[in-house]
Design an enzyme around this catalytic site. Structure first.
Site, PDB file in Angstrom:
ATOM      1  N   CYS A   1       1.318   4.955  12.014  1.00 11.21           N
ATOM      2  CA  CYS A   1       0.535   5.182  10.778  1.00 11.21           C
ATOM      3  C   CYS A   1      -0.924   6.448  11.022  1.00 11.21           C
ATOM      4  O   CYS A   1      -0.987   7.179  10.308  1.00 11.21           O
ATOM      5  CB  CYS A   1       0.018   4.370   9.695  1.00 11.21           C
ATOM      6  SG  CYS A   1       1.288   3.271   9.465  1.00 11.21           S
TER       7      CYS A   1
ATOM      8  N   ASP B   1       0.718  -1.218  -0.036  1.00  3.86           N
ATOM      9  CA  ASP B   1       0.061  -0.173   0.095  1.00  3.86           C
ATOM     10  C   ASP B   1       0.891   1.205  -0.142  1.00  3.86           C
ATOM     11  O   ASP B   1       0.433   2.148  -0.803  1.00  3.86           O
ATOM     12  CB  ASP B   1      -0.967   0.202   1.280  1.00  3.86           C
ATOM     13  CG  ASP B   1      -1.863  -1.022   1.153  1.00  3.86           C
ATOM     14  OD1 ASP B   1      -2.209  -1.808  -0.118  1.00  3.86           O
ATOM     15  OD2 ASP B   1      -3.093  -1.113   1.896  1.00  3.86           O
TER      16      ASP B   1
ATOM     17  N   ASP C   1       8.596   3.360   8.390  1.00  2.00           N
ATOM     18  CA  ASP C   1       8.051   3.164   9.607  1.00  2.00           C
ATOM     19  C   ASP C   1       7.558   1.727  10.131  1.00  2.00           C
ATOM     20  O   ASP C   1       7.171   1.550  11.263  1.00  2.00           O
ATOM     21  CB  ASP C   1       7.145   4.231   9.772  1.00  2.00           C
ATOM     22  CG  ASP C   1       5.827   4.286   9.219  1.00  2.00           C
ATOM     23  OD1 ASP C   1       5.543   3.380   8.329  1.00  2.00           O
ATOM     24  OD2 ASP C   1       4.843   4.856   9.849  1.00  2.00           O
TER      25      ASP C   1
END
Length: 385
Positions: A371, A225, A231
């Site tokens: 996120c 995605d 991260d």
């Protein structure tokens, strides 16, 4: 009289003495969005909203939290969240505030560069839905494009708009001159095809106030995605120390990625010449989307399909550092859940590690706790940092 927004064009934040602080430096608050897309969050985001609420409550024990919800969801969000969590109405296409929110930068005492008085400012990066119409996560990101500007305006801070497409989850800094990122994401042709690696690096230095960029070739396996955000793969614990997503299983496609990252990190130094200490943080699973989970997503073609059997991009590196707290995902894999808490507790001995059970609900939609959060740093003097 309405105050006009302060937009700084033609000059980078570093010109004014700003730089991006490390995530463990003091925050004034945390920003989050509120999930609702039925084509990304299963069962009309019912389960995800419960987990977002858990995350907001956990963070709010350490620092103030603001959750932004659409007009259609404001009342629902307000009813689920405790009163001490601020809820603002804001339009958005989805709720990934790490990527669509601003990157905050600070100017510490003693810096007299430029002519701006504010100690905090925000970078408003360009955004194209993680890859544009052909390769992104959904077709329309027009509302997401305004989120950073709205947040910066709400806080009455200077705004540095940038033409470059960049998501906050693709960068991680140590607050001492070094930035981590991945070639898989920042050099992807679906982001900034007209910029070279050197040009992108120059922009990171000018806008984040860093002197060195460490490039890992890949992000986490299965993180399609975002095209391999840093991260999910690697982050700083403190200057000179990083956490790296890891597996000992040589048959796992993640193994090669982790080994390549280990090799690069072991043979480089940070902006101040420190050799990096690498702490391995084992990934869970592997975990896969079930038939039931996929069936709960509205697969109408407006967003990237969520198919049964898809490997989930689950990583314990995707945690959030609050003021004195580590908010960490738990995936129901007890062995590695417990191991992650142990490793994080040792890495951050002065922080309380808080488990978020059910974080699988966030990873089903393509991300995790880091996120969905964005820290706003506190304005502190050099002597207090």
């Amino acid at each position: 009289m309405q105050q006009r927004e302060m937009v700084v064009t033609g000059e980078a934040p570093a010109v004014h003495g700003y730089s991006m602080p490390a995530e463990w430096e003091p925050h004034s608050q945390t920003w989050m969005g509120w999930p609702e897309r039925p084509d990304n969050w299963r069962d009309n985001a019912l389960h995800a909203q419960l987990v977002f609420t858990k995350v907001a409550i956990a963070i709010s024990k350490f620092e103030p939290v603001t959750v932004c919800a659409s007009s259609a969801q404001w009342e629902n969000a307000r009813s689920q969240l405790p009163e001490h969590v601020r809820v603002l109405e804001m339009s958005m296409n989805d709720s990934w505030f790490r990527d669509i929110g601003p990157t905050f930068v600070v100017r510490k005492n003693g810096s007299n560069h430029g002519n701006l008085e504010q100690r905090i400012a925000g970078i408003d990066w360009n955004f194209n839905g993680w890859g544009g119409v052909d390769d992104g996560c959904y077709q329309d990101w027009s509302l997401d494009l305004l989120v950073a500007r709205k947040i910066i305006g709400t806080e009455k801070l200077p705004r540095f708009p940038h033409f470059m497409i960049l998501e906050g989850g693709s960068i991680h800094v140590d607050g001492d001159g070094t930035c981590l990122t991945t070639e898989e994401c920042l050099l992807n042709k679906n982001r900034n095809p007209n910029l070279t690696k050197e040009q992108i690096e120059d922009q990171l230095k000018a806008y984040l106030g860093v002197q060195k960029v460490i490039w890992l070739p890949y992000g986490l396996y299965g993180d399609d995605d975002t095209n391999g955000h840093i991260d999910n793969m690697c982050c700083f614990v403190r200057p000179g120390v990083v956490l790296l997503s890891w597996t000992e299983d040589e048959k796992d496609p993640q193994f090669k990625r982790s080994m390549e990252a280990l090799s690069i990190l072991s043979n480089t130094s940070d902006a101040n010449g420190r050799r990096l200490e690498i702490i391995k943080l084992h990934v869970p699973g592997p975990l896969y989307m079930t038939d039931e989970e996929a069936a709960g997503v509205v697969q109408d073609g407006n967003a990237k399909p969520r198919l049964p059997g898809t490997r989930l991009a689950a990583s314990y590196v995707n945690f959030y550092i609050a003021n004195g707290g580590i908010i960490t995902p738990q995936f129901g894999d007890q062995k590695w859940d417990d191991e992650a808490v142990r490793v994080l507790s040792q890495a951050f001995p002065n922080h309380e590690v808080v488990r978020i059970e059910g974080a699988r609900e966030i990873v089903l939609a393509g991300g995790n706790i880091h996120c969905i959060t964005q820290q706003q740093p506190a304005a502190l003097s050099t002597s207090n940092c």
